[in-house]
Scaffold this active site. Structure first.
Site, PDB file in Angstrom:
ATOM      1  N   HIS A  20       0.854  -1.197   0.000  1.00  0.00           N
ATOM      2  CA  HIS A  20       0.000   0.000   0.000  1.00  0.00           C
ATOM      3  C   HIS A  20       0.887   1.243   0.000  1.00  0.00           C
ATOM      4  CE1 HIS A  20      -4.087   1.755   1.137  1.00  0.00           C
ATOM      5  NE2 HIS A  20      -3.283   2.798   1.092  1.00  0.00           N
ATOM      6  N   HIS A  22       1.293   5.018  -2.414  1.00  0.00           N
ATOM      7  CA  HIS A  22       0.767   5.860  -3.493  1.00  0.00           C
ATOM      8  C   HIS A  22       1.900   6.580  -4.209  1.00  0.00           C
ATOM      9  CE1 HIS A  22      -3.603   5.695  -2.400  1.00  0.00           C
ATOM     10  NE2 HIS A  22      -3.097   5.369  -1.218  1.00  0.00           N
ATOM     11  N   ASP A  24       1.789   9.207  -6.150  1.00  0.00           N
ATOM     12  CA  ASP A  24       1.706  10.658  -6.055  1.00  0.00           C
ATOM     13  C   ASP A  24       1.931  11.160  -4.635  1.00  0.00           C
ATOM     14  OD1 ASP A  24      -0.678   9.214  -5.734  1.00  0.00           O
ATOM     15  OD2 ASP A  24      -1.921  10.983  -5.968  1.00  0.00           O
ATOM     16  N   GLY A 181      -9.466   7.776  -2.334  1.00  0.00           N
ATOM     17  CA  GLY A 181     -10.123   9.058  -2.118  1.00  0.00           C
ATOM     18  C   GLY A 181     -10.877   9.081  -0.812  1.00  0.00           C
ATOM     19  N   HIS A 208      -9.889   0.778  -0.225  1.00  0.00           N
ATOM     20  CA  HIS A 208      -9.669   1.559   0.992  1.00  0.00           C
ATOM     21  C   HIS A 208     -10.939   1.470   1.852  1.00  0.00           C
ATOM     22  CE1 HIS A 208      -6.270   3.409  -1.090  1.00  0.00           C
ATOM     23  NE2 HIS A 208      -5.965   4.087   0.011  1.00  0.00           N
ATOM     24  N   GLU A 211     -10.877   3.196   7.554  1.00  0.00           N
ATOM     25  CA  GLU A 211      -9.945   4.222   8.003  1.00  0.00           C
ATOM     26  C   GLU A 211     -10.743   5.422   8.516  1.00  0.00           C
ATOM     27  OE1 GLU A 211      -6.110   6.793   6.334  1.00  0.00           O
ATOM     28  OE2 GLU A 211      -7.652   6.103   4.941  1.00  0.00           O
ATOM     29  N   ASP A 295       2.118   3.928   2.823  1.00  0.00           N
ATOM     30  CA  ASP A 295       1.015   4.749   2.327  1.00  0.00           C
ATOM     31  C   ASP A 295       1.523   5.877   1.425  1.00  0.00           C
ATOM     32  OD1 ASP A 295      -1.584   5.446   1.881  1.00  0.00           O
ATOM     33  OD2 ASP A 295      -1.957   6.300   3.846  1.00  0.00           O
TER      34      ASP A 295
END
Length: 356
Positions: A20, A22, A24, A181, A208, A211, A295
């Site tokens: 996991h 990202h 970006d 998102g 996701h 959380e 993350d």
């Protein structure tokens, strides 16, 4: 009896797997400054060290919405071929430096088309950059394999289109799909056509969940949408009382559903209160298939080495504990069974055996 301490160098050298992460949220600060200058995009500061500090300050606000808002700047430099190529290549090299031997990186192609690239061109460019990074890492003697997860965005309506990209590129390095998102208010079930299509095409996906929203989000991701893994999932503990598991928690543990847990990120978004008290330790001890992840390396100011070290220092983890979550990650990777087995047998276990 207290567990023997583990040196920082030992942790750094351990083979790692991350599921996991990202793209970006993983740019090097200096690269972000340089690319933003070329794009004419204004940053909070053009000093790389100060920029890294700014990201951590924003991330530590305890607000998931503000945490996500920091991506405005990284996404601004990922709208052209140069930015995507460089970021993807450097991402792989940073994994190799961190001791990662297998990684899965995720990103949302639909957020990277403002510069005129088509969705397929975005995917092709990222894959080209990742391949270049893997070739350089292998040449340097630190091989790492990186698979790609394509993300649809919960608040938009292009998830079925992005799922089509995942199918189209599944033989070119894309290993799965995700919905990302803002979680609260944007249920995963709104994207059922994408998930139904992926199931028909035998493409795995994670979601996701658990959380910013609780048990209903996890239940929907698994029982309505059919996710094979859960991104974060920290709030599954709401279905556990005094070590006794409720029906949903039992399902997650019994079916070996991997939980992609990200301790530092969870602290920053308010999903957990401390490293020592993070649910990952309780869930590991209860036999859940927990995995350890970063993350967002830039946004959270972290690495896999740092995440492991924090659990060693603040939660009393041992080398065996670190081995457990690493093996869990490879077992749950979106790779063919024989490749997962070989990676565990030939790389992961020997690397940990040397540290025991």
């Amino acid at each position: 009896m207290t567990a023997p301490s583990i040196s920082a160098d030992t942790v750094r050298r351990l083979p790692k797997a991350v599921l996991h992460d990202h793209l970006d949220g993983a740019l090097r600060p200096a690269t972000l400054v340089e690319l933003a200058g070329q794009a004419g995009h204004a940053l909070p500061t053009t000093d790389p060290r100060a920029l890294a500090d700014w990201y951590c300050e924003a991330a530590n606000s305890g607000d998931l919405v503000r945490y996500i808002a920091t991506f405005e700047h990284t996404l601004a430099v990922l709208q052209n071929r140069e930015g995507l190529l460089r970021t993807a290549e450097e991402y792989v090299l940073d994994l190799a430096e961190d001791g990662v031997v297998y990684g899965e990186v995720r990103y949302a192609p639909e957020l990277m088309v403002k510069g005129g690239l088509t969705l397929p061109e975005v995917v092709e460019t990222v894959q080209e950059g990742l391949a270049a990074g893997m070739a350089k890492a292998a040449a340097a003697g630190t091989p790492v394999r990186v698979g790609t997860l394509l993300c649809g965005m919960r608040m938009f309506d292009r998830s079925r289109e992005i799922a089509g990209l995942a199918v189209a590129f599944r033989d070119a390095g894309v290993v799965g799909f995700d919905i990302a998102g803002a979680e609260d208010g944007f249920p995963a079930a709104d994207h059922l056509p994408a998930f139904e299509y992926l199931r028909r095409e035998s493409v795995p996906f994670t979601i996701h969940a658990g959380e910013a929203h609780g048990l209903p989000s996890i239940h929907q991701a698994l029982q309505v949408c059919g996710a094979q893994r859960i991104g974060h999932g920290v709030r599954i503990t709401e279905d556990i009382a005094d070590g006794k598991l409720g029906r949903l928690a039992s399902w997650v543990r019994d079916r070996r559903v991997a939980l992609e847990m990200c301790p530092t990120s969870n602290l920053q978004t308010g999903a957990a209160s401390s490293i020592a008290g993070h649910p990952i330790t309780e869930l590991k001890d209860l036999g859940f298939r927990v995995t350890l992840n970063t993350d967002n390396r830039l946004v959270s100011g972290t690495t896999m080495t740092r995440e492991m070290s924090l659990l060693v220092e603040e939660a009393g983890w041992t080398v065996r504990d670190l081995r457990t979550v690493t093996v869990n990650a490879v077992k749950s990777a979106f790779l063919p069974f024989d490749e997962r087995t070989a990676l565990i047998r030939d790389v992961i276990l020997p690397g940990y055996e040397a540290a025991l």
